[in-house]
Design a protein around this motif. Structure first.
Motif, mmCIF file in Angstrom:
data_model
loop_
_atom_site.group_PDB
_atom_site.id
_atom_site.type_symbol
_atom_site.label_atom_id
_atom_site.label_comp_id
_atom_site.label_asym_id
_atom_site.label_seq_id
_atom_site.Cartn_x
_atom_site.Cartn_y
_atom_site.Cartn_z
ATOM 1 N N ARG A 298 0.822 -1.204 0.000
ATOM 2 C CA ARG A 298 0.000 0.000 0.000
ATOM 3 C C ARG A 298 0.859 1.258 0.000
ATOM 4 O O ARG A 298 0.569 2.221 -0.707
ATOM 5 N N ASP A 299 1.899 1.265 0.788
ATOM 6 C CA ASP A 299 2.806 2.416 0.803
ATOM 7 C C ASP A 299 3.446 2.628 -0.560
ATOM 8 O O ASP A 299 3.605 3.763 -1.021
ATOM 9 N N THR A 300 3.812 1.523 -1.209
ATOM 10 C CA THR A 300 4.436 1.621 -2.535
ATOM 11 C C THR A 300 3.462 2.193 -3.559
ATOM 12 O O THR A 300 3.811 3.074 -4.357
ATOM 13 N N TYR B 99 0.794 4.043 -2.946
ATOM 14 C CA TYR B 99 0.513 5.437 -2.609
ATOM 15 C C TYR B 99 1.622 6.355 -3.122
ATOM 16 O O TYR B 99 1.353 7.394 -3.741
ATOM 17 N N ASN B 100 2.859 5.995 -2.857
ATOM 18 C CA ASN B 100 3.983 6.821 -3.308
ATOM 19 C C ASN B 100 4.080 6.873 -4.828
ATOM 20 O O ASN B 100 4.544 7.865 -5.393
ATOM 21 N N GLU B 101 3.648 5.806 -5.483
ATOM 22 C CA GLU B 101 3.714 5.747 -6.942
ATOM 23 C C GLU B 101 2.692 6.667 -7.597
ATOM 24 O O GLU B 101 2.984 7.339 -8.593
ATOM 25 N N TYR B 102 1.464 6.730 -7.059
ATOM 26 C CA TYR B 102 0.368 7.410 -7.763
ATOM 27 C C TYR B 102 -0.048 8.735 -7.136
ATOM 28 O O TYR B 102 -0.845 9.452 -7.749
ATOM 29 N N ILE B 103 0.459 9.085 -5.960
ATOM 30 C CA ILE B 103 0.039 10.338 -5.347
ATOM 31 C C ILE B 103 0.465 11.535 -6.192
ATOM 32 O O ILE B 103 -0.206 12.584 -6.197
ATOM 33 N N GLY B 104 1.549 11.406 -6.910
ATOM 34 C CA GLY B 104 1.998 12.495 -7.769
ATOM 35 C C GLY B 104 1.387 12.480 -9.157
ATOM 36 O O GLY B 104 1.733 13.316 -9.998
ATOM 37 N N LYS C 291 -4.838 6.587 1.248
ATOM 38 C CA LYS C 291 -3.794 5.833 1.948
ATOM 39 C C LYS C 291 -4.380 4.684 2.762
ATOM 40 O O LYS C 291 -3.867 3.573 2.747
#
Length: 502
Positions: free
Chosen positions: A127-129, A131-136, A191
């Motif tokens: 989930r962290d991966t 989130y970091n991939e698509y938040i931008g 998240k």
């Protein structure tokens, strides 16, 4: 050479798109949990995975102190003398690692517990991966494949993760089949979510903007700029465009030859209607364009600070300007960023008439402004609901006498006061000279008042002397009446003052 366990961990890491060390840490944490449950110990436990052999070792870690007085918790601290019995090389302040046997003693329950811990850690890392991939990448257009349908939601595969499209982000005209490829907009990344974290949309205005950039080269190279988009998915979209080149028609470039460019976009949106409007800096002109296909009669800016417009259209154009369920004016207001009030010509005319009536009613004169009416009389009239001169002038003598405390004499007084007031407004000579109105010259209200007093209208007998004699007789009457104490109604008509005195 890496062990089979480590190779399995490495393969899982690549599949989930996470760091292998995260999986290793998850395995070690799982062994710690299982060991603690087996030994029922509160010691500080750790575990280590040997990459080459695949063996996982568990041990308790204690801090080494100088003397027994410094030992506060035996589970966490040990004296240096006791520690050297296990490891002769330790020093005060260091750590002592006490091995804990795990092979063959943990059992099935401990293994199941370890498995749950590993899955939970891997899920959190995944989930962290994501989130970091698509938040931008929010508001970005991506190609997605329909993976499954869960109730009202559609689940898409967008590459490295799954995405979810809730019902409110779907177009009313669209339905999806398994394996179908569509373009979607990433609207947000959550998240903490039970299902897919990435939420996509087919109802966002950004999708229309992206389709126009794809189909219209002038928009892609910046010659034509999209200034505003207002959309109700599945119904209608209004898009305002502006050309930076005076030789390029912005609307024509978006429509294309025989409408080929815009028709391609409409097919992608499953038949959604699209209005292409030329952008104007002037809000009035822009409003006229935005309300198409309705024809606007005139636009008035009510409040430039609050951005409030009033639009007047012909009666036959009102329903077209408002649109189905108010859709046309709602999209136009969203496109402009102004509040829009739409009225027909008939509604505007009625509004103006009401305003004029209000102005007339506000111009009414209170009774206190009329000379000749005493305070007591004004109070009696006000108690009867008569508060203005205009209302008083509309009343007949019979209506006035019906008011408590008002008799024929008072009616005569009211009549003279009201007539003198209106005469003064018109600049009449009688009010200026202070003369009482004579027959033929007094307004209708005065005549009605006299008739109410006597019960019949006085008729003056014509004299042989003509008008001059009659005027003289009336003047004498006005002079003698105060001396004799008689009123006008006591003087007999047709007689001179001398004869009346005799």
């Amino acid at each position: 050479m890496a062990s089979e366990l480590y190779n399995t961990i490495d393969a899982l890491s690549r599949e989930k798109g996470i760091d292998p060390q995260i999986v290793v840490s998850a395995v070690e944490d799982a062994i710690v949990v299982a060991t603690r449950k087996y030994y029922k110990s509160q010691e500080n436990l750790r575990a280590e995975l040997d990459k080459d052999t695949g063996k996982i070792s568990a041990f308790a870690v204690k801090t080494v102190v100088e003397n027994p007085e410094q030992v506060e918790d035996p589970n966490l601290q040990v004296t240096v003398d006791d520690a050297r019995k296990i490891d002769p090389s330790v020093e005060a302040g260091g750590e002592l690692r006490i091995p804990k046997a795990t092979e063959g003693i943990l059992g099935r329950i401990a293994a199941q517990l370890a498995k749950q811990v590993i899955f939970q850690k891997v899920r959190e890392a995944e989930r962290d991966t994501v989130y970091n991939e698509y938040i931008g990448r929010v508001n970005e257009i991506v190609n997605a494949t329909v993976k499954r349908i869960e109730g009202p939601d559609v689940i898409f595969d967008i590459g490295k993760a799954e995405s979810r499209m809730p019902r409110k982000e779907q177009s009313r005209l669209e339905s999806f089949a398994m394996g179908e490829r569509v373009r979607v907009v990433i609207v947000r990344v959550e998240k903490a979510s039970k299902g897919p974290q990435v939420v996509v949309s087919r109802a966002a205005p950004e999708l229309v903007q992206h389709l126009f950039q794809t189909e219209v080269p002038e928009i892609y190279d910046g010659t034509v700029v999209i200034r505003a988009i207002a959309r109700e998915a599945g119904e209608r979209t209004k898009i305002a465009v502006m050309s930076k080149d005076k030789d390029v028609d912005a609307v024509g470039a978006c429509v294309g030859m025989k409408g080929m460019r815009v028709q391609s976009i409409i097919r992608e949106l499953r038949g959604e209607k699209i209005d292409i409007i030329e952008y104007h800096e002037d809000a009035v002109t822009f409003a006229e364009k935005a309300l198409q296909p309705a024809k606007v009669s005139r636009v008035t800016v009510l409040d430039p600070t609050d951005k409030h417009l009033e639009v007047v259209v012909d009666d036959s154009q009102l329903s077209l300007a408002i649109g189905k369920k108010g859709q046309n004016v709602r999209l136009a207001a969203k496109l402009l960023g102004w509040k829009i009030d739409i009225k027909s010509e008939e509604e505007k005319r009625q509004e103006v008439e009401q305003q004029m009536s209000a102005l007339v009613s506000n111009a009414a004169t209170p009774l206190e402004d009329v000379p000749g009416l005493g305070e007591g009389l004004v109070e009696k009239l006000s108690a009867a609901g008569i508060t203005t001169v205009e209302a008083l002038a509309d009343m007949t003598p019979e209506q006035l006498e019906a008011i408590e405390g008002i008799g024929p004499k008072t009616v005569e007084k009211i009549s003279l006061a009201v007539n003198n007031y209106f005469s003064s407004l018109e600049g009449g000579e009688l009010a200026a000279e202070g003369e009482a109105p004579v027959e033929g010259e007094a307004p209708e209200l005065a005549a009605q008042a006299e008739a109410g007093i006597d019960g019949e209208t006085d008729e003056a007998a014509p004299s042989e002397g003509g008008d001059g004699v009659e005027a003289a007789a009336l003047e004498d009457t006005a002079e003698i009446a105060p001396e004799t104490g008689a009123t006008e109604e006591e003087v007999e008509p047709g007689k001179t003052p001398a004869e009346q005195g005799e």
